[in-house]
Design a protein around this motif. Structure first.
Motif, PDB file in Angstrom:
ATOM      1  N   ARG A  56     -43.539 -55.888  42.718  1.00  0.00           N
ATOM      2  CA  ARG A  56     -44.953 -55.643  42.902  1.00  0.00           C
ATOM      3  C   ARG A  56     -45.545 -55.120  41.609  1.00  0.00           C
ATOM      4  NH1 ARG A  56     -47.653 -51.899  47.585  1.00  0.00           N
ATOM      5  NH2 ARG A  56     -49.793 -52.320  46.993  1.00  0.00           N
ATOM      6  N   ARG A  57     -46.685 -55.677  41.244  1.00  0.00           N
ATOM      7  CA  ARG A  57     -47.349 -55.271  40.014  1.00  0.00           C
ATOM      8  C   ARG A  57     -48.000 -53.918  40.236  1.00  0.00           C
ATOM      9  NH1 ARG A  57     -52.551 -56.151  37.607  1.00  0.00           N
ATOM     10  NH2 ARG A  57     -53.225 -56.934  39.611  1.00  0.00           N
ATOM     11  N   GLU A  58     -47.877 -53.047  39.242  1.00  0.00           N
ATOM     12  CA  GLU A  58     -48.468 -51.717  39.357  1.00  0.00           C
ATOM     13  C   GLU A  58     -49.982 -51.853  39.386  1.00  0.00           C
ATOM     14  OE1 GLU A  58     -48.634 -47.535  36.924  1.00  0.00           O
ATOM     15  OE2 GLU A  58     -46.941 -48.859  36.605  1.00  0.00           O
ATOM     16  N   SER A  59     -50.622 -51.161  40.324  1.00  0.00           N
ATOM     17  CA  SER A  59     -52.066 -51.272  40.476  1.00  0.00           C
ATOM     18  C   SER A  59     -52.790 -50.450  39.414  1.00  0.00           C
ATOM     19  CB  SER A  59     -52.491 -50.809  41.869  1.00  0.00           C
ATOM     20  OG  SER A  59     -52.251 -49.424  42.008  1.00  0.00           O
ATOM     21  N   LYS A  60     -54.076 -50.730  39.257  1.00  0.00           N
ATOM     22  CA  LYS A  60     -54.893 -49.997  38.289  1.00  0.00           C
ATOM     23  C   LYS A  60     -55.008 -48.538  38.703  1.00  0.00           C
ATOM     24  CE  LYS A  60     -57.684 -53.976  37.048  1.00  0.00           C
ATOM     25  NZ  LYS A  60     -59.047 -54.525  36.963  1.00  0.00           N
ATOM     26  N   LYS A  61     -55.138 -48.313  40.002  1.00  0.00           N
ATOM     27  CA  LYS A  61     -55.260 -46.937  40.500  1.00  0.00           C
ATOM     28  C   LYS A  61     -54.001 -46.133  40.199  1.00  0.00           C
ATOM     29  CE  LYS A  61     -58.327 -48.303  44.240  1.00  0.00           C
ATOM     30  NZ  LYS A  61     -58.518 -48.376  45.685  1.00  0.00           N
TER      31      LYS A  61
END
Length: 128
Positions: A56-61
């Motif tokens: 899973r790609r790390e989110s901006k938040k």
């Protein structure tokens, strides 16, 4: 010299040629739709699941929260560049999500490059 009259096609033969072309167009479109139906993917619930979970790609938040947890903290400009947000969106995120929803204690201080924000509540930052 007598003039020869050209014979006109009868209505039935003219309509026959039009009908033939229409039918051939209908048949080719029907074939295309049948071919397209055969090429489409099966529904998601019928697709086989892969053995390895996808990363899973790390989110901006999550990236902004990680920046706030560092001892040096982060400026609004740095967070805006990292998340590709406008500065007012970063301020809204700090007030709405970080303080209200997540309940972190957010401290700010004047630094050399501007106001620096950091999460000071170590108990809450470790839980999230």
């Amino acid at each position: 010299m007598p003039k020869t009259k050209s014979k006109r096609k009868t209505a039935s033969s003219a309509s026959d040629s039009k009908t033939k072309t229409r039918n051939s167009v209908r048949q080719t479109t029907a074939r295309k739709t049948v071919q397209l139906k055969l090429v489409t993917k099966p529904p998601a619930h019928q697709q086989p699941q892969s053995a390895q979970p996808t990363a899973r790609r790390e989110s901006k938040k999550a990236h902004i929260i990680a920046m706030l947890r560092t001892p040096g903290g982060a400026t609004i400009e740095a967070m805006a560049r990292a998340a590709k947000w406008q500065p007012h969106s970063v301020r809204g995120f700090l007030a709405g999500v970080v303080r209200k929803k997540l309940g972190f204690t957010l401290a700010s201080a004047d630094g050399e490059n501007g106001r620096v924000y950091r999460i000071t509540d170590r108990m809450a930052s470790g839980a999230a």
